[in-house]
Scaffold this motif. Structure first.
Motif, mmCIF file in Angstrom:
data_model
loop_
_atom_site.group_PDB
_atom_site.id
_atom_site.type_symbol
_atom_site.label_atom_id
_atom_site.label_comp_id
_atom_site.label_asym_id
_atom_site.label_seq_id
_atom_site.Cartn_x
_atom_site.Cartn_y
_atom_site.Cartn_z
ATOM 1 N N GLY A 33 14.258 10.054 2.285
ATOM 2 C CA GLY A 33 13.648 9.863 0.957
ATOM 3 C C GLY A 33 13.575 8.396 0.595
ATOM 4 N N LYS A 34 14.686 7.679 0.851
ATOM 5 C CA LYS A 34 14.748 6.251 0.528
ATOM 6 C C LYS A 34 13.775 5.459 1.404
ATOM 7 C CE LYS A 34 17.887 4.716 -1.782
ATOM 8 N NZ LYS A 34 17.821 4.408 -3.237
ATOM 9 N N LEU A 35 13.763 5.815 2.696
ATOM 10 C CA LEU A 35 12.921 5.077 3.641
ATOM 11 C C LEU A 35 11.431 5.178 3.287
ATOM 12 C CD1 LEU A 35 14.413 5.622 7.216
ATOM 13 C CD2 LEU A 35 13.866 3.430 6.114
ATOM 14 N N ILE A 36 11.036 6.367 2.931
ATOM 15 C CA ILE A 36 9.617 6.564 2.594
ATOM 16 C C ILE A 36 9.240 5.680 1.405
ATOM 17 C CG2 ILE A 36 7.948 8.235 1.645
ATOM 18 C CD1 ILE A 36 9.296 10.348 3.439
ATOM 19 N N GLU A 41 6.560 0.754 0.017
ATOM 20 C CA GLU A 41 6.708 -0.180 -1.113
ATOM 21 C C GLU A 41 6.540 0.545 -2.445
ATOM 22 O OE1 GLU A 41 3.912 -3.194 -0.101
ATOM 23 O OE2 GLU A 41 5.329 -4.224 1.208
ATOM 24 N N GLY A 42 7.104 1.729 -2.494
ATOM 25 C CA GLY A 42 7.139 2.478 -3.754
ATOM 26 C C GLY A 42 5.900 3.286 -4.056
ATOM 27 N N VAL A 43 4.860 3.090 -3.224
ATOM 28 C CA VAL A 43 3.605 3.809 -3.502
ATOM 29 C C VAL A 43 3.793 5.308 -3.255
ATOM 30 C CG1 VAL A 43 1.188 4.092 -2.796
ATOM 31 C CG2 VAL A 43 2.179 1.804 -3.022
ATOM 32 N N VAL A 44 4.478 5.626 -2.160
ATOM 33 C CA VAL A 44 4.732 7.043 -1.864
ATOM 34 C C VAL A 44 6.194 7.347 -2.151
ATOM 35 C CG1 VAL A 44 4.666 8.847 -0.107
ATOM 36 C CG2 VAL A 44 2.992 6.987 -0.045
ATOM 37 N N ARG A 45 6.417 8.307 -3.025
ATOM 38 C CA ARG A 45 7.790 8.736 -3.309
ATOM 39 C C ARG A 45 7.866 10.238 -3.119
ATOM 40 N NH1 ARG A 45 11.492 5.633 -6.531
ATOM 41 N NH2 ARG A 45 10.679 3.508 -6.781
ATOM 42 N N PHE A 46 8.802 10.640 -2.311
ATOM 43 C CA PHE A 46 8.969 12.065 -2.067
ATOM 44 C C PHE A 46 9.888 12.656 -3.102
ATOM 45 C CE2 PHE A 46 7.271 12.892 2.198
ATOM 46 C CZ PHE A 46 6.899 14.208 1.980
ATOM 47 N N HIS A 47 9.440 13.708 -3.730
ATOM 48 C CA HIS A 47 10.332 14.399 -4.643
ATOM 49 C C HIS A 47 11.338 15.154 -3.795
ATOM 50 C CE1 HIS A 47 11.621 16.554 -8.175
ATOM 51 N NE2 HIS A 47 10.899 15.676 -8.879
ATOM 52 N N VAL A 48 12.587 14.986 -4.144
ATOM 53 C CA VAL A 48 13.657 15.590 -3.344
ATOM 54 C C VAL A 48 13.465 17.098 -3.243
ATOM 55 C CG1 VAL A 48 16.146 15.906 -3.233
ATOM 56 C CG2 VAL A 48 15.202 13.747 -4.011
ATOM 57 N N ARG B 537 3.588 11.199 -14.699
ATOM 58 C CA ARG B 537 4.266 10.124 -15.426
ATOM 59 C C ARG B 537 5.335 9.406 -14.604
ATOM 60 N NH1 ARG B 537 7.075 11.506 -20.998
ATOM 61 N NH2 ARG B 537 8.099 12.828 -19.514
ATOM 62 N N PRO B 538 6.201 10.142 -13.830
ATOM 63 C CA PRO B 538 7.232 9.441 -13.056
ATOM 64 C C PRO B 538 6.639 8.452 -12.067
ATOM 65 C CG PRO B 538 7.655 11.798 -13.109
ATOM 66 C CD PRO B 538 6.302 11.579 -13.698
ATOM 67 N N GLN B 539 5.480 8.833 -11.478
ATOM 68 C CA GLN B 539 4.851 7.929 -10.515
ATOM 69 C C GLN B 539 4.347 6.664 -11.205
ATOM 70 O OE1 GLN B 539 1.854 10.140 -8.530
ATOM 71 N NE2 GLN B 539 3.308 11.666 -7.782
ATOM 72 N N ASN B 540 3.758 6.863 -12.373
ATOM 73 C CA ASN B 540 3.272 5.697 -13.119
ATOM 74 C C ASN B 540 4.431 4.788 -13.495
ATOM 75 O OD1 ASN B 540 0.729 6.673 -12.951
ATOM 76 N ND2 ASN B 540 0.787 7.704 -14.936
ATOM 77 N N ALA B 542 7.246 4.508 -12.002
ATOM 78 C CA ALA B 542 7.737 3.822 -10.801
ATOM 79 C C ALA B 542 6.885 2.604 -10.499
ATOM 80 C CB ALA B 542 7.713 4.782 -9.622
ATOM 81 N N ARG B 543 5.577 2.773 -10.685
ATOM 82 C CA ARG B 543 4.676 1.671 -10.388
ATOM 83 C C ARG B 543 4.899 0.498 -11.356
ATOM 84 N NH1 ARG B 543 0.573 4.780 -9.439
ATOM 85 N NH2 ARG B 543 1.474 5.119 -7.413
ATOM 86 N N HIS B 544 5.170 0.881 -12.634
ATOM 87 C CA HIS B 544 5.420 -0.167 -13.626
ATOM 88 C C HIS B 544 6.683 -0.952 -13.287
ATOM 89 C CE1 HIS B 544 2.103 0.703 -16.079
ATOM 90 N NE2 HIS B 544 2.510 1.924 -16.421
ATOM 91 N N GLU B 545 7.730 -0.149 -12.849
ATOM 92 C CA GLU B 545 8.991 -0.813 -12.507
ATOM 93 C C GLU B 545 8.758 -1.836 -11.404
ATOM 94 O OE1 GLU B 545 11.778 2.253 -11.539
ATOM 95 O OE2 GLU B 545 11.694 3.061 -13.574
ATOM 96 N N GLU B 546 7.901 -1.400 -10.442
ATOM 97 C CA GLU B 546 7.606 -2.282 -9.317
ATOM 98 C C GLU B 546 6.949 -3.560 -9.822
ATOM 99 O OE1 GLU B 546 4.916 -2.205 -5.283
ATOM 100 O OE2 GLU B 546 4.785 -0.610 -6.748
#
Lengths: 112, 546
Positions: A33-36, A41-48, B537-540, B542-546
């Motif tokens: 999860g962290k690696l992805i 660079e934060g664009v793709v985040r996997f929901h656990v 919203r969580p994705q947005n 996250a992007r803002h935090e970045e």
């Protein structure tokens, strides 16, 4: 990239990303999860809540194998690719490259 | 120190997997929580904030349980293991089902449910309750009990005219006061059936009544229309000359207009139909309406044509010839007949017919009285004319008023009714599946899938049932609450007619539900956009935090 497209892409390529992460070394769920998130660079985040069912599905298909190991004083379930998973990864990677090249040819075109 | 495994176990139970596999999954998810917690604490978060952040990774444990089970077993999560609001383990879905079934205990709701059959019944003028088989059974019981009124009911409604005539003979033999049921046979047709004896019987039994003579006149028109190919039923009424050339029609009409009373047996018939329907436990106003409105009524065109012949031909001719007294008699004869027709307990159309005849007569009578200097009588006629005009307008207005509200309620009732039927079937399917899966858990993943999908049926059924009952409520009444045919027709006919209107759907959508539909669509779109925004919203963030 718009969030909608993010999700669509992630949905379509989640299996490929997980398999790719496991290509060279075994990893546990939290690490993946962290690696992805880091590598994208934060664009793709996997929901656990989606990651673990996906891992169990890949395991049922015989593409990955989970084993309990102790690392850093903690018992963790590490996943590694099976030969069948490695073959699937190769196929999916070919398809992905072909697809992304095709998309790039369209979106990166410059007119003289 | 938190017991992470216990924390996950409590939230993830029941998870019907093999015990060792289940423990592995619980342990693995517990580690995920612990890692996230440790990371948050290391980042400076308090214990409660770190715990909250860790648990927030799994927002919906019910979804997670289903997803994990599906991933491991490649099957739908067993319905009896689900814990969602629509799970059979929770009371909500059962309460909805029980309340939906309990609504069937309300007579008004049962009536509302049956409205779906009204368009078919009204169009075919045939109801299964009035089928030959049902009425045959009722007749046998009535004969055994010597029940003349039930026999009369069978005579009035049996679809086979010869069977009906047999029942009528039995009813009249038991109670001669029921001879008025002969009226049913004065306009009937059937193989080997003769109307004439029934008309003669009615005239003999009720000689002072205009009604049998009007039915006789209608029978004359029918007989003449069968005389030559291509002749229309009302050919006699096409011109004054044609009327004058039909002595048998004229004779019946003269007797009708001269008769001192007018009784189309509407009240007798209404009371009989209502009593027998009540006795048979058929508490359906629509059935009573169908029964009552099938009674014979005079040919209104023939009655009006004869009244016009009396006034505009005989009366005006006499007036022009200077025979003013003769003219006044013709006008008054028509006016008095109209008044008798209007004031009787007859139905809406007959009352309206009576008013129209009075109006035609007064238009000629009033100038004649003034011309003769009979000012007192002229004033009375003038006053009657004003009252008549008001009565005519209010009758028509009242009918259209009922029509407007009925045209709004009818489509809602019909749509809700169809939904209740569809959802009722789905709810029964759900009930069957969950019962089967309760006793045989491994009955099949497909059944589980269908049962899960159908879980939404019971609450939807309750909502649709409440909509149906609410929309029908203004019309929900016990048949005994209707005091007369007029009340029944006034309260229910526009509603039943709206149900059968072939253009109802188009008119309904265009005139009634256009703006509500636009609003609903707008709210739905707004809701979807909001949900979408909340989901992303969580994705947005996250992007803002970045």
């Amino acid at each position: 990239m718009a969030p909608t497209s993010d999700r669509e892409l992630k949905k379509g390529n989640a299996e490929l990303m997980i398999l790719a992460l496991l290509e060279h070394q075994a990893r546990h769920g939290y690490e993946m999860g962290k690696l992805i998130a880091e590598r994208s660079e934060g664009v793709v985040r996997f929901h656990v809540a989606s990651l673990y069912p996906l891992l169990y599905r890949l395991e049922r298909r015989g593409w990955v194998r989970g084993e309990w190991e102790t690392a850093g004083g903690r018992r963790r379930r590490f996943y590694r690719l099976t030969p069948r998973g490695r073959k699937t990864l190769a196929n999916q990677r070919i398809r992905w490259r072909s697809f992304s090249r095709a998309v790039n040819r369209i979106v990166e075109v410059r007119y003289a | 120190m938190h017991d992470w495994k216990e924390l996950v176990r409590v939230r993830l139970t029941p998870l019907p997997l093999e015990a060792a596999r289940r423990e592995e999954i619980i342990e693995e998810l517990a580690q995920q929580l612990e890692e996230a917690y440790s990371e948050a604490v290391a980042g400076g978060a308090s214990d409660s904030a770190a715990l909250h952040r860790s648990l927030a990774q799994f927002k919906d444990w019910e979804d997670l349980r289903k997803a994990v089970f599906h991933a491991v077993e490649a099957e739908e999560f067993p319905i009896w293991q689900q814990s969602g609001i629509l799970s059979p383990r929770r009371p909500a879905v059962w309460i909805a089902l029980v309340l939906s079934i309990a609504l069937l205990g309300l007579s008004g709701f049962r009536q509302a449910l049956e409205t779906v059959s009204i368009p078919f019944v009204m169009v075919s003028s045939n109801d299964r309750s009035l089928s030959a088989r049902t009425l045959g059974r009722i007749e046998r019981q009535a004969v055994a009990k010597g029940d003349s009124r039930t026999l009369a009911f069978v005579a009035l409604h049996h679809p086979d005219i010869n069977e009906a005539a047999g029942a009528a003979e039995k009813a009249i033999a038991l109670d001669p006061r029921l001879t008025w049921i002969s009226a049913r046979f004065t306009q009937a047709e059937g193989p080997g059936f003769e109307r004439a004896p029934w008309i003669a019987r009615l005239k003999t039994w009720d000689p002072e009544n205009a009604f049998p003579y009007l039915l006789e006149a209608a029978a004359v028109l029918d007989k003449r229309s069968h005389g030559a190919n291509g002749d229309r039923r009302d050919a006699v009424l096409e011109s004054t000359r044609a009327i004058a050339a039909a002595p048998d029609f004229l004779l019946s009409m003269q007797k009708a207009f001269a008769a001192p009373t007018y009784n189309s047996y509407a009240s007798q018939r209404f009371e009989l139909d209502r009593a027998v329907l009540g006795q048979q436990k058929w508490d359906r106003p629509s059935l009573l309406l169908l029964a009552v409105t099938s009674r014979p009524i005079p040919n209104s065109f023939a009655v009006t044509s004869y009244a016009k012949y009396l006034v505009e031909t005989l009366g005006v001719t006499a007036e022009k010839a200077g025979r003013t007294e003769e003219a006044a008699v013709q006008y008054e004869t028509a006016a008095q007949f109209g008044a008798r027709m209007q004031q009787s307990s007859a139905g809406w159309s007959e009352r309206l017919n009576g008013m129209v005849i009075r109006k035609i007569s007064y238009e000629h009578l009033l100038p004649l009285l003034r011309q003769q200097g009979r000012t007192g009588e002229a004033a009375i006629v003038e006053s009657s004319q004003t009252d008549l005009q008001d009565a005519l307008e209010s009758t028509v207005r009242e009918y259209h008023l009922g029509e407007a509200s009925a045209s709004r309620a009818a489509p809602l009732v019909l749509i809700s009714d169809v939904l209740v039927i569809v959802l009722g079937v789905a709810a029964l399917g759900w009930l069957g599946l969950v019962t089967l899966l309760y006793w045989k858990e491994n009955a099949g993943g497909l059944l589980n899938h269908f049962a899960s999908a159908a879980s939404v049926a019971p609450p939807s059924l309750l909502v649709a049932s409440l909509c149906l009952y609410g929309a029908y409520y203004p019309y929900a009444r016990h048949i005994m609450q209707f005091q007369s045919e007029n009340q029944l027709v006034h309260d229910l006919m526009p509603f039943c007619e709206s149900l059968t209107d072939p253009w109802m759907v188009r008119g309904f959508w265009l005139t009634m539900l256009l703006w509500p539909t636009v609003w609903c669509v707008a709210i739905a779109v707004l809701g979807l956009i909001t949900l979408r925004w909340m989901a992303t919203r969580p994705q947005n963030a996250a992007r803002h935090e970045e």
